[in-house]
Scaffold this motif. Structure first.
Motif, PDB file in Angstrom:
ATOM      1  N   ARG A   1      63.329  18.480  37.569  1.00  0.00           N
ATOM      2  CA  ARG A   1      61.966  18.322  36.293  1.00  0.00           C
ATOM      3  C   ARG A   1      62.645  17.377  36.183  1.00  0.00           C
ATOM      4  O   ARG A   1      63.127  16.075  34.948  1.00  0.00           O
ATOM      5  CB  ARG A   1      62.633  19.023  34.998  1.00  0.00           C
ATOM      6  N   VAL A   2      61.281  16.498  36.246  1.00  0.00           N
ATOM      7  CA  VAL A   2      60.761  15.147  36.776  1.00  0.00           C
ATOM      8  C   VAL A   2      60.006  14.682  35.108  1.00  0.00           C
ATOM      9  O   VAL A   2      59.053  15.052  34.895  1.00  0.00           O
ATOM     10  CB  VAL A   2      60.972  14.166  37.771  1.00  0.00           C
TER      11      VAL A   2
ATOM     12  N   LEU B   1      49.236  22.143  40.616  1.00  0.00           N
ATOM     13  CA  LEU B   1      50.657  23.124  41.427  1.00  0.00           C
ATOM     14  C   LEU B   1      50.075  22.905  42.748  1.00  0.00           C
ATOM     15  O   LEU B   1      48.918  22.555  43.701  1.00  0.00           O
ATOM     16  CB  LEU B   1      50.013  24.766  42.471  1.00  0.00           C
ATOM     17  N   THR B   2      51.853  22.306  43.230  1.00  0.00           N
ATOM     18  CA  THR B   2      51.120  21.531  44.730  1.00  0.00           C
ATOM     19  C   THR B   2      52.641  21.483  45.429  1.00  0.00           C
ATOM     20  O   THR B   2      53.423  22.487  45.298  1.00  0.00           O
ATOM     21  CB  THR B   2      51.636  19.968  44.447  1.00  0.00           C
ATOM     22  N   SER B   3      51.756  21.785  47.376  1.00  0.00           N
ATOM     23  CA  SER B   3      53.112  22.286  48.339  1.00  0.00           C
ATOM     24  C   SER B   3      53.535  20.667  48.941  1.00  0.00           C
ATOM     25  O   SER B   3      52.824  19.772  49.043  1.00  0.00           O
ATOM     26  CB  SER B   3      52.812  22.848  49.184  1.00  0.00           C
ATOM     27  N   VAL B   4      54.744  20.871  48.465  1.00  0.00           N
ATOM     28  CA  VAL B   4      55.695  19.402  48.595  1.00  0.00           C
ATOM     29  C   VAL B   4      56.063  19.500  50.347  1.00  0.00           C
ATOM     30  O   VAL B   4      55.858  18.003  50.282  1.00  0.00           O
ATOM     31  CB  VAL B   4      56.627  19.404  47.387  1.00  0.00           C
TER      32      VAL B   4
ATOM     33  N   VAL C   1      57.684  19.463  37.634  1.00  0.00           N
ATOM     34  CA  VAL C   1      58.779  21.193  38.013  1.00  0.00           C
ATOM     35  C   VAL C   1      59.192  21.246  39.165  1.00  0.00           C
ATOM     36  O   VAL C   1      57.806  21.094  40.028  1.00  0.00           O
ATOM     37  CB  VAL C   1      58.581  22.160  36.968  1.00  0.00           C
ATOM     38  N   VAL C   2      59.383  20.765  39.924  1.00  0.00           N
ATOM     39  CA  VAL C   2      59.735  21.080  41.443  1.00  0.00           C
ATOM     40  C   VAL C   2      61.293  22.240  41.329  1.00  0.00           C
ATOM     41  O   VAL C   2      62.022  22.186  41.014  1.00  0.00           O
ATOM     42  CB  VAL C   2      60.819  20.035  42.274  1.00  0.00           C
TER      43      VAL C   2
ATOM     44  N   LEU D   1      58.880  23.717  49.219  1.00  0.00           N
ATOM     45  CA  LEU D   1      58.787  22.977  48.007  1.00  0.00           C
ATOM     46  C   LEU D   1      57.886  23.437  47.467  1.00  0.00           C
ATOM     47  O   LEU D   1      57.088  22.868  48.074  1.00  0.00           O
ATOM     48  CB  LEU D   1      59.823  21.678  47.640  1.00  0.00           C
ATOM     49  N   VAL D   2      57.933  23.355  46.182  1.00  0.00           N
ATOM     50  CA  VAL D   2      56.112  23.222  45.864  1.00  0.00           C
ATOM     51  C   VAL D   2      56.228  23.000  44.321  1.00  0.00           C
ATOM     52  O   VAL D   2      58.145  22.393  44.068  1.00  0.00           O
ATOM     53  CB  VAL D   2      55.984  25.121  45.136  1.00  0.00           C
ATOM     54  N   SER D   3      55.531  22.128  43.233  1.00  0.00           N
ATOM     55  CA  SER D   3      55.725  21.733  42.166  1.00  0.00           C
ATOM     56  C   SER D   3      54.627  22.103  41.279  1.00  0.00           C
ATOM     57  O   SER D   3      53.544  21.996  41.811  1.00  0.00           O
ATOM     58  CB  SER D   3      55.778  19.553  42.685  1.00  0.00           C
ATOM     59  N   PHE D   4      54.533  21.239  40.426  1.00  0.00           N
ATOM     60  CA  PHE D   4      54.066  21.399  39.591  1.00  0.00           C
ATOM     61  C   PHE D   4      54.108  20.924  38.076  1.00  0.00           C
ATOM     62  O   PHE D   4      54.875  20.688  37.075  1.00  0.00           O
ATOM     63  CB  PHE D   4      53.504  23.396  38.962  1.00  0.00           C
ATOM     64  N   GLY D   5      53.024  20.204  37.369  1.00  0.00           N
ATOM     65  CA  GLY D   5      53.003  19.484  35.326  1.00  0.00           C
ATOM     66  C   GLY D   5      53.490  21.075  34.449  1.00  0.00           C
ATOM     67  O   GLY D   5      52.378  21.674  34.789  1.00  0.00           O
TER      68      GLY D   5
END
Length: 179
Positions: free
Chosen positions: A141-142, A57-60, A150-151, A66-70
């Motif tokens: 979804r990259v 998990l990352t704060s973007v 996922v963003v 926005l956050v993201s995770f794989g």
């Protein structure tokens, strides 16, 4: 002229050819916060919610938030996340290693007791007793190898659901902070 340095004890070893094991080995040494990502279940799964433990998990961005995770495309949670318009992000406390293990275990009924949860905003499963939770609208979804990044934009949540210290993941185990 070539300059050499005596690196002495603790010097790095010979480089290893890049591959999955090198990446896994390096990141075992990187402590990360532990989160659980949830999504409402798609009709194809009988509406059963899905969820998984994430340490990616990352704060973007703060504006917009926005956050993201794989997530691996082979994960049992991927079909729900692939279809979800909204997802839940739950930051776990140091005493919640059993909850993290439940959501990390393949084949487990992650939402059965003793897991406590309610349906939150946008129909997203929200776990009880976590340090903080967010409901986010998926904005992208990259593709990234065998995963997707996922963003998602935060639309609701509780950043102070309760007090406590975070659960960490390090060297293949759940851990707590030490003073």
């Amino acid at each position: 002229m070539t300059v050499t340095h005596d690196l002495g004890a603790g010097a790095p070893g010979a480089p290893v050819v890049a591959g999955p094991e090198l990446l896994r080995s390096a990141f075992r040494r990187h402590a990360a916060g532990v989160a659980v990502i949830t999504a409402a279940g798609p009709a194809a799964r009988g509406g059963r919610p899905a969820g998984f433990t994430a340490s990616s998990l990352t704060s973007v961005s703060a504006d917009p938030p926005l956050v993201s995770f794989g997530i691996g495309t082979g994960s049992s949670s991927w079909p729900a996340v692939a279809e979800a318009a909204h997802i839940g992000v739950h930051l776990l406390g140091e005493e919640q290693s059993a909850l993290a293990a439940t959501f990390a275990r393949s084949g487990a009924d992650r939402f059965a007791p003793p897991t406590r949860w309610t349906t939150g905003p946008e129909g997203v499963p929200v776990l009880d007793g976590v340090l903080a939770w967010l409901v986010c609208r998926v904005v992208g979804r990259v593709p990234a190898g065998d995963h997707r990044i996922v963003v998602a934009e935060v639309v609701a949540g509780d950043a102070a659901a309760r007090e406590g210290r975070p659960l960490l993941y390090h060297h293949g185990r759940f851990n707590a902070l030490r003073d």
